[in-house]
Design a protein around this motif. Structure first.
Motif, mmCIF file in Angstrom:
data_model
loop_
_atom_site.group_PDB
_atom_site.id
_atom_site.type_symbol
_atom_site.label_atom_id
_atom_site.label_comp_id
_atom_site.label_asym_id
_atom_site.label_seq_id
_atom_site.Cartn_x
_atom_site.Cartn_y
_atom_site.Cartn_z
ATOM 1 N N ILE A 112 0.841 -1.199 0.000
ATOM 2 C CA ILE A 112 0.000 0.000 0.000
ATOM 3 C C ILE A 112 0.871 1.242 0.000
ATOM 4 O O ILE A 112 0.626 2.193 -0.741
ATOM 5 C CB ILE A 112 -0.970 -0.005 1.203
ATOM 6 C CG1 ILE A 112 -2.025 -1.095 1.016
ATOM 7 C CG2 ILE A 112 -1.636 1.362 1.374
ATOM 8 C CD1 ILE A 112 -2.893 -1.322 2.240
ATOM 9 N N GLY A 113 1.934 1.234 0.816
ATOM 10 C CA GLY A 113 2.835 2.381 0.854
ATOM 11 C C GLY A 113 3.541 2.608 -0.463
ATOM 12 O O GLY A 113 3.719 3.752 -0.897
ATOM 13 N N ALA A 114 3.931 1.543 -1.135
ATOM 14 C CA ALA A 114 4.649 1.669 -2.401
ATOM 15 C C ALA A 114 3.731 2.120 -3.536
ATOM 16 O O ALA A 114 4.155 2.888 -4.399
ATOM 17 C CB ALA A 114 5.299 0.336 -2.766
ATOM 18 N N HIS A 115 2.469 1.673 -3.518
ATOM 19 C CA HIS A 115 1.584 1.956 -4.638
ATOM 20 C C HIS A 115 0.654 3.150 -4.415
ATOM 21 O O HIS A 115 0.272 3.808 -5.382
ATOM 22 C CB HIS A 115 0.744 0.720 -4.986
ATOM 23 C CG HIS A 115 1.591 -0.401 -5.510
ATOM 24 N ND1 HIS A 115 2.146 -0.393 -6.752
ATOM 25 C CD2 HIS A 115 1.982 -1.560 -4.927
ATOM 26 C CE1 HIS A 115 2.847 -1.506 -6.929
ATOM 27 N NE2 HIS A 115 2.759 -2.230 -5.837
ATOM 28 N N ILE A 116 0.279 3.394 -3.181
ATOM 29 C CA ILE A 116 -0.681 4.474 -2.913
ATOM 30 C C ILE A 116 -0.020 5.635 -2.182
ATOM 31 O O ILE A 116 -0.256 6.783 -2.502
ATOM 32 C CB ILE A 116 -1.896 3.941 -2.120
ATOM 33 C CG1 ILE A 116 -2.612 2.875 -2.941
ATOM 34 C CG2 ILE A 116 -2.848 5.069 -1.769
ATOM 35 C CD1 ILE A 116 -3.712 2.158 -2.184
ATOM 36 N N GLY A 117 0.787 5.308 -1.187
ATOM 37 C CA GLY A 117 1.449 6.357 -0.418
ATOM 38 C C GLY A 117 1.532 5.986 1.052
ATOM 39 O O GLY A 117 0.832 5.079 1.522
ATOM 40 N N MET A 118 2.397 6.690 1.771
ATOM 41 C CA MET A 118 2.634 6.352 3.164
ATOM 42 C C MET A 118 1.434 6.673 4.063
ATOM 43 O O MET A 118 1.201 5.976 5.045
ATOM 44 C CB MET A 118 3.891 7.067 3.676
ATOM 45 C CG MET A 118 5.172 6.531 3.046
ATOM 46 S SD MET A 118 5.334 4.724 3.157
ATOM 47 C CE MET A 118 5.590 4.527 4.897
ATOM 48 N N LYS A 119 0.702 7.719 3.740
ATOM 49 C CA LYS A 119 -0.488 8.016 4.552
ATOM 50 C C LYS A 119 -1.467 6.849 4.505
ATOM 51 O O LYS A 119 -2.025 6.448 5.526
ATOM 52 C CB LYS A 119 -1.152 9.308 4.082
ATOM 53 C CG LYS A 119 -0.382 10.546 4.448
ATOM 54 C CD LYS A 119 -1.112 11.797 4.014
ATOM 55 C CE LYS A 119 -0.273 13.024 4.352
ATOM 56 N NZ LYS A 119 -0.935 14.260 3.929
ATOM 57 N N ALA A 120 -1.676 6.302 3.320
ATOM 58 C CA ALA A 120 -2.569 5.148 3.177
ATOM 59 C C ALA A 120 -1.978 3.920 3.868
ATOM 60 O O ALA A 120 -2.715 3.105 4.435
ATOM 61 C CB ALA A 120 -2.831 4.859 1.704
ATOM 62 N N ALA A 121 -0.649 3.790 3.836
ATOM 63 C CA ALA A 121 0.008 2.650 4.484
ATOM 64 C C ALA A 121 -0.178 2.698 5.995
ATOM 65 O O ALA A 121 -0.252 1.657 6.650
ATOM 66 C CB ALA A 121 1.492 2.616 4.135
ATOM 67 N N PHE A 122 -0.262 3.887 6.570
ATOM 68 C CA PHE A 122 -0.541 4.016 7.999
ATOM 69 C C PHE A 122 -2.038 3.885 8.275
ATOM 70 O O PHE A 122 -2.447 3.311 9.271
ATOM 71 C CB PHE A 122 -0.042 5.362 8.537
ATOM 72 C CG PHE A 122 1.441 5.405 8.740
ATOM 73 C CD1 PHE A 122 2.048 4.648 9.727
ATOM 74 C CD2 PHE A 122 2.225 6.210 7.943
ATOM 75 C CE1 PHE A 122 3.420 4.684 9.909
ATOM 76 C CE2 PHE A 122 3.596 6.253 8.114
ATOM 77 C CZ PHE A 122 4.194 5.492 9.100
ATOM 78 N N ALA A 123 -2.847 4.426 7.393
ATOM 79 C CA ALA A 123 -4.291 4.446 7.624
ATOM 80 C C ALA A 123 -4.931 3.069 7.476
ATOM 81 O O ALA A 123 -5.847 2.732 8.230
ATOM 82 C CB ALA A 123 -4.959 5.436 6.669
ATOM 83 N N ALA A 124 -4.486 2.273 6.511
ATOM 84 C CA ALA A 124 -5.120 0.973 6.268
ATOM 85 C C ALA A 124 -4.994 0.036 7.472
ATOM 86 O O ALA A 124 -6.010 -0.506 7.941
ATOM 87 C CB ALA A 124 -4.550 0.333 5.006
ATOM 88 N N PRO A 125 -3.794 -0.186 8.036
ATOM 89 C CA PRO A 125 -3.723 -1.045 9.223
ATOM 90 C C PRO A 125 -4.463 -0.455 10.422
ATOM 91 O O PRO A 125 -5.048 -1.182 11.216
ATOM 92 C CB PRO A 125 -2.225 -1.160 9.512
ATOM 93 C CG PRO A 125 -1.562 -0.825 8.233
ATOM 94 C CD PRO A 125 -2.462 0.147 7.534
ATOM 95 N N ALA A 126 -4.453 0.873 10.545
ATOM 96 C CA ALA A 126 -5.193 1.505 11.643
ATOM 97 C C ALA A 126 -6.684 1.251 11.489
ATOM 98 O O ALA A 126 -7.386 0.991 12.478
ATOM 99 C CB ALA A 126 -4.900 3.001 11.686
ATOM 100 N N ALA A 127 -7.182 1.320 10.266
ATOM 101 C CA ALA A 127 -8.605 1.047 10.025
ATOM 102 C C ALA A 127 -8.942 -0.403 10.325
ATOM 103 O O ALA A 127 -9.959 -0.692 10.972
ATOM 104 C CB ALA A 127 -8.963 1.390 8.575
ATOM 105 N N VAL A 128 -8.089 -1.323 9.878
ATOM 106 C CA VAL A 128 -8.324 -2.747 10.156
ATOM 107 C C VAL A 128 -8.297 -3.002 11.661
ATOM 108 O O VAL A 128 -9.158 -3.708 12.201
ATOM 109 C CB VAL A 128 -7.284 -3.625 9.421
ATOM 110 C CG1 VAL A 128 -7.366 -5.066 9.875
ATOM 111 C CG2 VAL A 128 -7.475 -3.523 7.923
ATOM 112 N N ALA A 129 -7.338 -2.410 12.359
ATOM 113 C CA ALA A 129 -7.251 -2.577 13.813
ATOM 114 C C ALA A 129 -8.475 -1.987 14.500
ATOM 115 O O ALA A 129 -9.020 -2.580 15.430
ATOM 116 C CB ALA A 129 -5.976 -1.926 14.340
ATOM 117 N N SER A 130 -8.911 -0.826 14.043
ATOM 118 C CA SER A 130 -10.082 -0.194 14.648
ATOM 119 C C SER A 130 -11.329 -1.043 14.451
ATOM 120 O O SER A 130 -12.135 -1.206 15.376
ATOM 121 C CB SER A 130 -10.315 1.193 14.047
ATOM 122 O OG SER A 130 -9.228 2.032 14.336
#
Length: 156
Positions: free
Chosen positions: A71-89
């Motif tokens: 996700i970080g490589a293809h979309i960006g680092m903000k998305a790379a942080f947000a996606a796992p945070a969303a899954v965890a939430s």
């Protein structure tokens, strides 16, 4: 160079404050699980129970880390942080709602019960049932189900 020291002097307390908050959050989630596991097993079963909990709690890492990297490589680092945070939430939300719905509000440590299937000289009856009030109850080979609580006891 002096500007780096000035920025570091401002940023360092923020980093330490963030680590403090993360440490508090981690301990509030890990400590109850350890207490729950300790309460849910006999002493001889605890090493296997803690090992299983560790393996299950870390089992998603081989999926989550590469996914976050992609996700970080293809979309960006903000998305790379947000996606796992969303899954965890989502996981925390589902777990919290499930626990609130299924977990008893109050639960006795000592549960009165009988073992009609065991012979009178069985070690469990000799050692564990010395009183009529029962004993510390955990699910094990001799207690495969939680005993039903009489209606009068559960209404309190």
């Amino acid at each position: 160079m002096a500007a780096l020291f000035t920025i570091g002097a401002v940023v360092w307390p923020i980093v330490l404050g963030g680590l403090l908050i993360l440490g508090i959050a981690y301990s509030t989630s890990v400590t109850p699980s350890g207490r729950l596991l300790r309460r849910s097993a006999n002493a001889e079963d605890r090493p296997a129970l803690f090992a299983a909990q560790f393996a299950l709690s870390h089992g998603f890492w081989p999926i989550a880390y590469p996914l976050a990297g992609q996700i970080g490589a293809h979309i960006g680092m903000k998305a790379a942080f947000a996606a796992p945070a969303a899954v965890a939430s989502i996981g925390i939300g589902i777990g919290t709602i499930t626990a609130l719905r299924l977990w008893p509000v109050s639960e006795a440590n000592i549960v009165p019960h009988t073992h009609d299937e065991l012979p009178a000289d069985h070690p469990h009856l000799r050692d564990g049932h010395k009183s009529q009030t029962g004993h510390h109850f955990v699910i094990d080979d001799l207690h495969t189900n939680w005993p039903a609580v009489p209606r009068s006891m559960s209404d309190g």
